[in-house]
Each structure stands twice: as structure tokens, then as C-alpha cells.
Design an enzyme around this catalytic site. Structure first.
Site, PDB file in Angstrom:
ATOM      1  N   ARG A 196      10.192  52.013  24.487  1.00 28.91           N
ATOM      2  CA  ARG A 196      10.153  50.536  24.462  1.00 28.91           C
ATOM      3  C   ARG A 196      11.151  49.895  23.408  1.00 28.91           C
ATOM      4  NH1 ARG A 196       4.714  51.677  24.920  1.00 28.91           N
ATOM      5  NH2 ARG A 196       4.203  51.410  27.107  1.00 28.91           N
ATOM      6  N   LYS A 238      24.785  42.037  27.101  1.00 32.29           N
ATOM      7  CA  LYS A 238      24.329  42.364  28.413  1.00 32.29           C
ATOM      8  C   LYS A 238      24.483  43.968  28.577  1.00 32.29           C
ATOM      9  CE  LYS A 238      25.802  38.331  31.181  1.00 32.29           C
ATOM     10  NZ  LYS A 238      26.807  37.863  31.851  1.00 32.29           N
ATOM     11  N   GLU A 281      41.725  40.943  30.057  1.00 32.79           N
ATOM     12  CA  GLU A 281      40.582  40.240  29.427  1.00 32.79           C
ATOM     13  C   GLU A 281      41.154  39.332  28.392  1.00 32.79           C
ATOM     14  OE1 GLU A 281      37.671  39.845  30.898  1.00 32.79           O
ATOM     15  OE2 GLU A 281      37.636  41.690  32.126  1.00 32.79           O
ATOM     16  N   LYS A 302      34.315  35.427  22.162  1.00 30.81           N
ATOM     17  CA  LYS A 302      33.217  35.969  22.856  1.00 30.81           C
ATOM     18  C   LYS A 302      31.818  35.486  22.146  1.00 30.81           C
ATOM     19  CE  LYS A 302      31.215  38.894  26.258  1.00 30.81           C
ATOM     20  NZ  LYS A 302      31.483  40.093  26.993  1.00 30.81           N
ATOM     21  N   GLU A 342      23.352  32.717  29.527  1.00 28.29           N
ATOM     22  CA  GLU A 342      24.196  32.357  30.615  1.00 28.29           C
ATOM     23  C   GLU A 342      23.618  31.212  31.399  1.00 28.29           C
ATOM     24  OE1 GLU A 342      26.724  35.404  32.355  1.00 28.29           O
ATOM     25  OE2 GLU A 342      27.030  34.106  34.039  1.00 28.29           O
ATOM     26  N   ARG A 390      28.415  30.166  28.786  1.00 23.09           N
ATOM     27  CA  ARG A 390      28.689  31.645  29.120  1.00 23.09           C
ATOM     28  C   ARG A 390      29.413  32.114  30.524  1.00 23.09           C
ATOM     29  NH1 ARG A 390      25.776  37.129  27.122  1.00 23.09           N
ATOM     30  NH2 ARG A 390      27.302  38.551  27.734  1.00 23.09           N
ATOM     31  N   ASN A 420      33.692  34.105  33.180  1.00 26.47           N
ATOM     32  CA  ASN A 420      33.713  34.633  34.647  1.00 26.47           C
ATOM     33  C   ASN A 420      35.168  34.180  35.168  1.00 26.47           C
ATOM     34  OD1 ASN A 420      31.507  36.040  34.844  1.00 26.47           O
ATOM     35  ND2 ASN A 420      30.387  34.291  35.313  1.00 26.47           N
ATOM     36  N   HIS A 427      36.907  36.473  37.465  1.00 31.99           N
ATOM     37  CA  HIS A 427      36.530  37.297  37.900  1.00 31.99           C
ATOM     38  C   HIS A 427      35.511  36.998  39.474  1.00 31.99           C
ATOM     39  CE1 HIS A 427      37.014  38.754  33.871  1.00 31.99           C
ATOM     40  NE2 HIS A 427      36.293  39.851  34.062  1.00 31.99           N
ATOM     41  N   HIS A 444      36.066  40.559  41.515  1.00 35.89           N
ATOM     42  CA  HIS A 444      34.863  41.404  41.768  1.00 35.89           C
ATOM     43  C   HIS A 444      35.261  41.989  43.412  1.00 35.89           C
ATOM     44  CE1 HIS A 444      32.434  39.943  38.099  1.00 35.89           C
ATOM     45  NE2 HIS A 444      33.128  41.352  37.994  1.00 35.89           N
ATOM     46  N   HIS A 448      39.870  47.257  37.263  1.00 38.31           N
ATOM     47  CA  HIS A 448      39.373  45.905  37.082  1.00 38.31           C
ATOM     48  C   HIS A 448      40.299  44.981  36.433  1.00 38.31           C
ATOM     49  CE1 HIS A 448      36.190  43.320  35.669  1.00 38.31           C
ATOM     50  NE2 HIS A 448      36.639  43.054  34.574  1.00 38.31           N
TER      51      HIS A 448
END
Ligand code: GLY
Length: 343
Positions: free
Chosen positions: A107, A129, A172, A214, A224, A228, A232, A235, A239, A249
Site C-alpha cells: 500500500r 504521474k 521535450e 514542469k 491536470e 498542466r 501536451n 503531443h 501520440h 517519441h
């Protein structure tokens, strides 16, 4: 240099310009288990010598629930208790999976990262994330938002980074410049990949600036709901293109940024000169500015994006360098621009 950033879900200590051995100062009285991949383990055997280490296959395929289960079995076999610190040493796949395993093992146990790629240092290791893919196609669909206790930056680890990965990471970096930092955009336009590969202090500075941008955005909007989403930029199309054409990527993000800039010209009056500057920067960092794609195929994937709202999608556009906005766009509008700018 240590910097502590306070996120809603907890503080994270950033050790910029540090060395791998910082791990032993931070965790002097703790039980440490490393999670890394085969490439990093083989390239840097000394740092793992006689240390408890879980080694994964390198690559995105390791981001699966089956691998999570196998790591947990290994942790149990190593008799890891709730006081263990799991340390992910690697790129974004390793930091994502380490954060996820640490969030659910017993946990939740303590964890930290030592990112080994530009992409992970500037972006992927930051933000809390973490998670895994399901059935290979549903990316990051199972995960949590949970911050590591620390991130250690050791640029020595970049000496073994393949050239392709440098470009990948710089996509990036260029993203952060476009979104927030006109000064960084100018700096990037005055140099190229070779310059940063051979100028450690300039590289450190650049990575730290991206990390700080960031951190600022995530600290204000960890889950988000608002700004936030700006991260993207480039992106949305990336994607789709990455999945369809199996390119790196960073390459897909580079093409995605060109599409977003061209859309910004149409919708927000971004100047054509700025898009041209962006393309020149991308070339300087050995990134593509277009790809032979089937627009219809790309649109079909875009239409399945979870940001879709009827016949629109929220797109991240630029009013100018350093001034990003979230703009709903009709699919027809996007399709026209992709067709024009990928010719
Ligand atoms: N770990 C990547 C992010 O939080 O954005």
C-alpha cells in the site's frame, strides 16, 4: 544544489549537478532496492555491484501489469519491508514503473529516481504521474499520481546515452522553450545538439530550467484540471503518429509541434517566421519537421483521443513563444493543416 519543491501530494528534493552516490547520503540508514533495465545495468555495472537490484528488459513493453506483478514477487523474495526505498535508475519507462510499484507495494513505500536520459531528466521523471500500459495500446491507463521523495541528477550517466536519445530528449526541451521561455528558445536557436553534448554546464542549466518549468506547472495543477494540459503541446498529433508509424517519441513530438505551430498561425496569428524558427531549431537538434503520413489514418486515431468533445478536440496552441493556450479545434480544421504542413 538541493531544491525542495512542494507538490499537493508531498515534497520532492531535487539534487541538481549531483552524483549517483548521493543515494547513499539520502538513504544512509534505509534498505534500498534499485529497479533498472538491462541496458543501464550493463553500461554501469559498478553502481549496482553487491546491491539488491531488479533488472527489467529495456523498452516500453516492460510497462505492463505482468511486469509489475513480477517486480512485486521479486521484492517479496528479497524480503522488502514497508521501510524499503525503491530507486528507479533509468529513463521514463523505469521511473514510471518504479513509481507505480512503489505506490502499491504494501500500500505504498518510499521511492526516488536517478534519471539516465535527457528526456527523463527534463520531463518524464518529474510530475508524479506513473503507471503502465494495458494491452500495449492503452498507454498509461493504469496508474497513480504520487511524487518520489527525491530525484538525483548525475550528468555522468549521460556519457553512454545513444545519440538518438539525445535528440529524443531535446524534443521535450524545445517543447518547454515554446511553451514558457522565449529566452530559452533564442538560446536553443543559437546552438545545436553538438554544442550541448560537449558543454556540460550549459546542458545542466537547460535541464534544470525545464525541470523548474514542469515543477511550477505541476505544483499548481497536479491533477491536470487546468494549465498542466499545456504540457501536451505537440503531443496530441504525436501520440497518433508515434503509434501508427512506430517512430521515436521525440521525433513524433517534433512533428507534432510543427503541426501545432502551423495550426497556431491559422487560428491565433502566430507568425510564419516563428514556425520557421521552430523548424530550424528542430533541425539543429537532429529532429524531423515532417513525415510522409496518411492524414486520414492520423485523423482516425486523433478522433479516438480522450480529449475529444464531439467534433472538436482541445489543442495546445501558441499565441507566441512563451504564450500557450488551450484552444478547441474542429477536426476538419486540423485535417487541412496536417495535409498542408506534411507535404
Ligand atoms: N511522470 C511524468 C509526469 O508526471 O508527467
Amino acid at each position: 544544489m538541493e531544491q525542495v519543491v512542494l507538490f499537493p501530494s508531498g515534497p520532492v528534493s531535487y539534487y541538481y549537478g549531483s552524483t549517483f552516490n548521493k543515494v547513499w547520503d539520502i538513504c544512509s540508514d534505509k534498505e534500498v532496492i534499485f529497479i533498472t533495465d538491462r541496458n543501464i545495468f550493463d553500461l554501469h555495472p559498478a553502481i549496482f555491484e553487491n546491491k539488491k537490484t531488479v533488472i527489467l528488459e529495456a523498452g516500453e513493453a516492460s510497462k505492463s501489469l505482468a511486469v509489475v506483478a513480477s517486480i512485486i514477487s521479486r521484492l517479496l523474495a528479497m524480503e522488502a519491508t514497508r521501510s524499503v526505498v525503491l530507486i528507479g535508475v533509468g529513463g521514463g519507462v523505469i521511473t514510471d514503473i518504479t513509481g507505480f510499484v512503489a505506490s502499491i507495494y504494501m500500500r505504498g513505500v518510499d521511492f526516488g529516481f536517478v534519471p539516465t536520459t535527457i528526456l527523463a531528466m527534463a520531463d518524464a521523471a518529474i510530475g508524479g504521474k506513473n503507471g503502465v500500459n494495458i494491452d500495449d495500446v492503452f498507454k498509461n491507463i493504469a496508474g497513480t499520481i504520487n511524487q518520489p521523495s527525491f530525484i538525483i541528477y548525475d550528468n555522468q550517466l549521460l556519457t553512454t546515452l545513444p545519440i538518438k536519445e539525445w535528440s529524443n530528449g531535446f524534443a521535450e526541451v524545445i517543447k518547454y522553450a515554446c511553451l514558457f521561455d522565449a529566452e530559452m528558445f533564442d538560446e536553443l536557436s543559437q546552438h545545436d545538439l553538438t554544442y550541448y553534448r560537449h558543454n556540460e554546464s550549459a546542458l545542466k542549466n537547460l535541464i534544470m530550467r525545464c525541470a523548474e518549468w514542469k515543477n511550477k506547472i505541476v505544483a499548481e495543477d497536479e491533477h491536470e484540471h487546468g494549465n498542466r494540459k499545456l504540457l501536451n503541446f505537440g503531443h496530441t498529433a504525436a501520440h497518433a503518429i508515434e503509434n501508427l508509424y512506430k517512430i521515436h517519441h521525440g521525433e513524433a513530438v517534433a512533428i507534432g509541434m510543427v503541426i501545432a505551430a502551423t495550426l497556431s498561425e491559422q487560428v491565433l496569428q502566430l507568425t510564419a517566421t516563428t514556425t520557421l524558427q521552430l523548424k530550424n531549431i528542430l533541425r539543429g537538434y537532429e529532429l524531423p519537421t515532417k513525415l510522409d503520413i496518411n492524414t486520414h489514418e492520423v485523423m482516425n486515431v486523433l478522433k479516438m483521443d480522450k480529449k475529444r468533445k464531439g467534433d472538436h478536440i482541445d489543442y495546445i496552441l501558441l499565441e507566441d513563444i512563451g504564450k500557450a493556450v488551450i484552444q478547441p479545434l474542429a477536426f476538419d480544421e486540423i485535417e487541412n493543416v496536417i495535409t498542408i504542413c506534411m507535404q
